[in-house]
Design a protein around this motif. Structure first.
Motif, PDB file in Angstrom:
ATOM      1  N   GLU A  57       8.423  44.893  19.644  1.00 32.91           N
ATOM      2  CA  GLU A  57       9.586  45.764  19.454  1.00 32.91           C
ATOM      3  C   GLU A  57      10.796  44.977  18.968  1.00 32.91           C
ATOM      4  O   GLU A  57      10.962  43.807  19.306  1.00 32.91           O
ATOM      5  CB  GLU A  57       9.964  46.455  20.776  1.00 32.91           C
ATOM      6  N   ASN A  58      11.642  45.664  18.231  1.00 33.53           N
ATOM      7  CA  ASN A  58      12.932  45.140  17.824  1.00 33.53           C
ATOM      8  C   ASN A  58      13.928  45.528  18.915  1.00 33.53           C
ATOM      9  O   ASN A  58      14.245  46.709  19.083  1.00 33.53           O
ATOM     10  CB  ASN A  58      13.341  45.731  16.470  1.00 33.53           C
ATOM     11  N   ILE A  59      14.393  44.552  19.659  1.00 35.90           N
ATOM     12  CA  ILE A  59      15.291  44.806  20.796  1.00 35.90           C
ATOM     13  C   ILE A  59      16.559  45.524  20.348  1.00 35.90           C
ATOM     14  O   ILE A  59      17.025  46.456  21.009  1.00 35.90           O
ATOM     15  CB  ILE A  59      15.630  43.477  21.519  1.00 35.90           C
ATOM     16  N   ASN A  60      17.124  45.116  19.217  1.00 34.74           N
ATOM     17  CA  ASN A  60      18.338  45.770  18.721  1.00 34.74           C
ATOM     18  C   ASN A  60      18.091  47.247  18.432  1.00 34.74           C
ATOM     19  O   ASN A  60      18.932  48.096  18.736  1.00 34.74           O
ATOM     20  CB  ASN A  60      18.869  45.074  17.470  1.00 34.74           C
ATOM     21  N   ALA A  61      16.929  47.559  17.846  1.00 37.05           N
ATOM     22  CA  ALA A  61      16.602  48.954  17.544  1.00 37.05           C
ATOM     23  C   ALA A  61      16.458  49.761  18.832  1.00 37.05           C
ATOM     24  O   ALA A  61      16.915  50.917  18.898  1.00 37.05           O
ATOM     25  CB  ALA A  61      15.331  49.031  16.708  1.00 37.05           C
ATOM     26  N   ARG A  86       7.609  41.382  22.704  1.00 42.10           N
ATOM     27  CA  ARG A  86       6.580  42.281  23.222  1.00 42.10           C
ATOM     28  C   ARG A  86       7.066  42.857  24.550  1.00 42.10           C
ATOM     29  O   ARG A  86       7.160  42.138  25.540  1.00 42.10           O
ATOM     30  CB  ARG A  86       5.260  41.535  23.376  1.00 42.10           C
ATOM     31  N   VAL A  87       7.389  44.156  24.520  1.00 43.03           N
ATOM     32  CA  VAL A  87       7.908  44.825  25.710  1.00 43.03           C
ATOM     33  C   VAL A  87       7.343  46.240  25.812  1.00 43.03           C
ATOM     34  O   VAL A  87       6.881  46.812  24.830  1.00 43.03           O
ATOM     35  CB  VAL A  87       9.460  44.900  25.716  1.00 43.03           C
ATOM     36  N   ASP A  88       7.421  46.765  26.999  1.00 41.34           N
ATOM     37  CA  ASP A  88       7.148  48.175  27.246  1.00 41.34           C
ATOM     38  C   ASP A  88       8.467  48.913  27.024  1.00 41.34           C
ATOM     39  O   ASP A  88       9.454  48.670  27.728  1.00 41.34           O
ATOM     40  CB  ASP A  88       6.651  48.360  28.687  1.00 41.34           C
ATOM     41  N   ARG A  89       8.496  49.773  26.032  1.00 39.55           N
ATOM     42  CA  ARG A  89       9.730  50.462  25.636  1.00 39.55           C
ATOM     43  C   ARG A  89      10.357  51.248  26.794  1.00 39.55           C
ATOM     44  O   ARG A  89      11.559  51.152  27.029  1.00 39.55           O
ATOM     45  CB  ARG A  89       9.441  51.398  24.465  1.00 39.55           C
ATOM     46  N   ALA A  90       9.560  52.014  27.522  1.00 39.24           N
ATOM     47  CA  ALA A  90      10.097  52.829  28.616  1.00 39.24           C
ATOM     48  C   ALA A  90      10.670  51.951  29.728  1.00 39.24           C
ATOM     49  O   ALA A  90      11.749  52.235  30.260  1.00 39.24           O
ATOM     50  CB  ALA A  90       9.019  53.751  29.168  1.00 39.24           C
ATOM     51  N   GLN A  91       9.971  50.875  30.071  1.00 41.18           N
ATOM     52  CA  GLN A  91      10.477  49.991  31.121  1.00 41.18           C
ATOM     53  C   GLN A  91      11.717  49.232  30.653  1.00 41.18           C
ATOM     54  O   GLN A  91      12.631  48.987  31.448  1.00 41.18           O
ATOM     55  CB  GLN A  91       9.395  49.018  31.572  1.00 41.18           C
ATOM     56  N   ALA A 140       8.018  37.454  20.144  1.00 39.32           N
ATOM     57  CA  ALA A 140       6.634  37.888  19.955  1.00 39.32           C
ATOM     58  C   ALA A 140       5.829  36.875  19.156  1.00 39.32           C
ATOM     59  O   ALA A 140       4.606  36.799  19.306  1.00 39.32           O
ATOM     60  CB  ALA A 140       6.588  39.250  19.276  1.00 39.32           C
ATOM     61  N   ASP A 141       6.487  36.078  18.311  1.00 39.49           N
ATOM     62  CA  ASP A 141       5.740  35.102  17.523  1.00 39.49           C
ATOM     63  C   ASP A 141       5.082  34.039  18.413  1.00 39.49           C
ATOM     64  O   ASP A 141       4.177  33.337  17.984  1.00 39.49           O
ATOM     65  CB  ASP A 141       6.590  34.454  16.438  1.00 39.49           C
ATOM     66  N   HIS A 142       5.537  33.956  19.671  1.00 41.41           N
ATOM     67  CA  HIS A 142       4.886  33.050  20.637  1.00 41.41           C
ATOM     68  C   HIS A 142       3.436  33.471  20.882  1.00 41.41           C
ATOM     69  O   HIS A 142       2.568  32.633  21.063  1.00 41.41           O
ATOM     70  CB  HIS A 142       5.661  33.030  21.950  1.00 41.41           C
TER      71      HIS A 142
END
Length: 173
Positions: free
Chosen positions: A16-20, A51-56, A169-171
């Motif tokens: 995910e794009n954190i800013n978005a 890499r994140v869960d959007r809802a959380q 995420a590139d990690h």
């Protein structure tokens, strides 16, 4: 979302794009902040995906916004900023070389060292019957599940700042 947190369920993780994510939830965050609170976003122009869960993610940010609001009963400013940084906070050991920091800072009452000592403990609350004591522990659990870290800096009378640091995420590539 609370059940996933409580049961340790599998999050729905995507790059995910954190800013978005922050921009898309601005209206919701402003509503959570309420009247008398000025919510400002200061987003870095470019960030690596995380890499994140959007809802959380949204629940964690909203939780910290509501806590910041509650620390400023006379009103004030909550500033949410993003940038790239080179390390996690705290004692987290990770092979990630790039990190995205989301900072939620308020101009509120701040917290004493005694409160900070228990801040991450489940069911610890400073809100009396109005609080559950599950908000900050939920944020911490989400960050751990994301491979990230949480740091708090605060001073009585000078506000509080939460830093959420996510590995890029590139990690994972």
């Amino acid at each position: 979302e609370l059940l996933v947190f409580a049961r340790g369920g599998t999050p729905d993780v995507h790059s995910e794009n954190i800013n978005a994510l922050l921009t898309a939830s601005t209206t919701f965050m402003k509503y959570g902040a309420g009247p008398g609170i000025d919510l400002k976003l200061d987003l870095a122009p470019t960030l690596p995906a995380c890499r994140v869960d959007r809802a959380q993610f949204n629940a964690a940010i909203l939780n910290l916004v509501v806590n910041a609001r509650d620390a400023m009963p006379e009103g004030g400013e909550i500033r949410i900023s993003t940038d790239e940084c080179a390390q996690p906070c705290g004692d987290l050991e990770s092979p990630a070389e790039r990190w995205v920091r989301v900072r939620i800072a308020d101009q509120g009452s701040g917290m004493s060292a005694d409160i900070v000592e228990h801040l991450f403990d489940p069911y610890f609350t400073t809100k009396g019957d109005a609080g559950t004591g599950l908000g900050v522990p939920q944020v911490v659990a989400f960050m751990r599940a994301s491979g990230g870290s949480v740091c708090v800096s605060t001073q009585p009378g000078a506000g509080t700042c939460f830093d959420l640091r996510f590995p890029a995420a590139d990690h994972d590539a």
